[in-house]
Design an enzyme around this catalytic site. Structure first.
Site, short mmCIF file in Angstrom:
data_model
loop_
_atom_site.label_atom_id
_atom_site.label_comp_id
_atom_site.label_asym_id
_atom_site.label_seq_id
_atom_site.Cartn_x
_atom_site.Cartn_y
_atom_site.Cartn_z
N GLY A 5 0.84 -1.19 0.00
CA GLY A 5 0.00 0.00 0.00
C GLY A 5 0.88 1.24 0.00
CE1 TYR B 157 -2.37 2.72 5.56
CE2 TYR B 157 -0.10 2.96 4.80
CZ TYR B 157 -1.21 2.19 5.01
OH TYR B 157 -1.19 0.86 4.66
NE ARG C 190 2.21 7.93 7.99
CZ ARG C 190 3.50 8.15 8.12
NH1 ARG C 190 4.03 9.28 7.77
NH2 ARG C 190 4.27 7.20 8.59
CE1 TYR D 74 0.30 4.77 13.22
CE2 TYR D 74 0.22 6.35 11.41
CZ TYR D 74 -0.29 5.23 12.07
OH TYR D 74 -1.39 4.60 11.55
CB CYS E 201 -8.38 23.89 19.89
SG CYS E 201 -9.10 25.18 18.89
C1 LIG Z 1 -2.08 -2.46 5.97
C2 LIG Z 1 -1.99 -3.75 5.28
C3 LIG Z 1 -1.27 -3.86 4.09
C4 LIG Z 1 -0.51 -2.73 3.49
O1 LIG Z 1 0.57 -2.28 4.26
P1 LIG Z 1 1.57 -1.21 3.64
O2 LIG Z 1 2.51 -0.95 4.74
O3 LIG Z 1 0.77 0.00 3.29
O4 LIG Z 1 2.22 -1.82 2.46
C5 LIG Z 1 -1.28 -5.09 3.46
N1 LIG Z 1 -1.95 -6.15 3.94
C6 LIG Z 1 -2.67 -6.08 5.09
C7 LIG Z 1 -3.39 -7.28 5.58
C8 LIG Z 1 -2.71 -4.88 5.80
O5 LIG Z 1 -3.41 -4.81 6.94
#
Ligand SMILES: *Cc1c(COP(=O)(O)O)cnc(C)c1O
Length: 421
Positions: A277, A375, A314, A318, A346
């Site tokens: 992702g 994200y 983020r 994090y 705020c």
């Molecule tokens: C979040 C997630 C991903 C993607 O993670 P990335 O760090 O964005 O590549 C893939 N598979 C599952 C099951 C996830 O929960």
């Protein structure tokens, strides 16, 4: 590499100056690059060349219809974790046989939805889920391909909130109990056990934890086959990290990741799926904001932006670092000074960066957050009644708004005041 570069003194998204987009749609906004999305998807398909594979984009990273369609049209599969994401993938034209369904808490309604609409496989995460899926499938008179997500108990060495492969995490079933759970799956009607699933975390900056997990998956494949299961597909998850700074980070490249996958799993005669992702979308997007005020505080200067933690959470969630750069290129060798970069919400947590070295910035200047394509928009909210900010997509010299900015009326009209009030 991405496609956000200075040209003629202005930061561009591909061939479009960000100043043009800001003038047309106002700030803050997210901007994504088609060329970068395409390139990143291609890196994975190249990395796995020679092995049967499907790259399933984890659309929770960025689920705008235009982004899904960009990748889906290239042939990408999709990894979805909710009924909403499944509906988004289908709406963008991705066929069910390229969609995998992950997640620890699938509901009956979601199972019915994906079984009716078509699904490549369901990645099952627990025994109660498996029993329910079997009941739903038999009620509907269908057979559903499943994998079991195993928890390999490896330390992904990433931020604690995004590590998922340790025994104490809620994800998957302990690998020590795999034989038992696969035997149960084989007995249950309506399920076709096709493989094994594993996903150990996000923003991994080292291949070693992957390799440790995949070695365990390879061993398990042999064990389960010996026990009579037809293991023909391995879902290897996502999680490959990206550089959030230009200087001191060098996460593994997809090519090296692919070489490792082929080395560890290539001899097993399996098809692999991966679920990236962040690596696909992260560096394909910027968040562009305006400086409202430069405020002098006690011993520090604040840049107060029109973007806030509700637009990009983020850093607050994090402690994440994003490079923040002026849209107008600073003169070479221009002096730097430290700023605390904050939003208008705020909460003191609404801080993007502390004592960040930047060239001198004035009110009205535009700044861009790099690596904000994953994200970012998907985790935004309307806290402080700040409408969701628009998203736009660039391709070459053209750009389009792919999610407009809601008006205050849109915001208010979502609420309902009861007749008795
Ligand atoms: C979040 C997630 C991903 C993607 O993670 P990335 O760090 O964005 O590549 C893939 N598979 C599952 C099951 C996830 O929960």
């Amino acid at each position: 590499m991405d496609h956000f570069l200075y040209r003629d003194g202005v930061l561009h998204a591909e061939d479009v100056p960000l100043t043009d987009i800001a003038a047309e749609i106002g700030t803050p906004f997210y901007i994504y690059s088609t060329a970068t999305l395409t390139r990143h998807y291609g890196l994975f398909t190249e990395a796995l060349e020679g092995m049967p594979h499907l790259v399933c984009y984890a659309l929770k990273a960025n689920s705008n219809q235009a982004v899904i369609k960009t990748l889906g049209d290239l042939g990408a599969g999709m990894d979805v974790v909710s009924g909403g994401e499944y509906a988004r993938a289908k709406a963008a034209g991705v066929p069910g046989d390229r969609i995998v369904f992950s997640g620890v808490g699938k509901t009956r309604a979601e199972m019915e939805q994906v079984l009716a609409g078509g699904i490549r496989q369901v990645n099952v995460e627990s025994e109660p889920e498996m029993e329910l899926l079997s009941r739903v499938a038999t009620d509907m008179g269908v057979t559903v391909p499943v994998t079991v997500r195993i928890n390999p108990d490896v330390d992904a060495r990433t931020h604690e909130k995004i590590a998922t492969g340790k025994a104490e995490n809620k994800f998957g079933i302990p690998i020590s109990r795999a034989s038992e759970v696969y035997a149960m799956a084989a007995r249950l009607p309506g399920l076709d056990v096709v493989g094994i699933d594993v996903h150990i975390g996000s923003q991994l900056t080292d291949l070693a934890p992957y390799e440790a997990a995949y070695e365990k998956v390879a061993d398990l494949t042999r064990t389960l086959r010996a026990e009579g299961h037809s293991i023909r597909r391995l879902d290897l998850g996502g999680g490959l990290g990206i550089p959030y700074t230009r200087t001191n980070e060098a996460p593994p490249l997809p090519l090296d990741y692919g070489a490792m996958v082929k080395r560890v799993l290539g001899g097993l005669d399996v098809e692999v799926e991966i679920e990236p992702g962040r690596l696909i979308a992260g560096n394909a997007g910027l968040l562009v904001a305006s400086v409202i005020y430069v405020k002098s505080g006690e011993g520090r200067d604040f840049l107060i932006l029109d973007a806030a933690m509700n637009d990009l959470i983020r850093p607050a969630m994090y402690g994440a670092w994003h490079d923040i750069v002026p849209v107008i290129e600073p003169a070479p060798g221009s002096e730097q000074q430290p700023y605390d970069i904050v939003g208008p919400v705020c909460e003191s947590g609404d801080t993007f960066a502390k004592q960040r070295q930047m060239p001198r910035i004035s009110a009205g200047d535009l700044v861009a957050f790099r690596s904000a394509g994953a994200y970012g928009a998907v985790m935004s909210s309307e806290y402080n009644s700040r409408p969701l900010i628009p998203e736009a997509l660039v391709k070459g010299d053209q750009f389009a708004v792919i999610r407009p900015r809601p008006s205050y009326e849109d915001l208010i009209n979502r609420d309902r005041v009861p007749s008795w009030l």
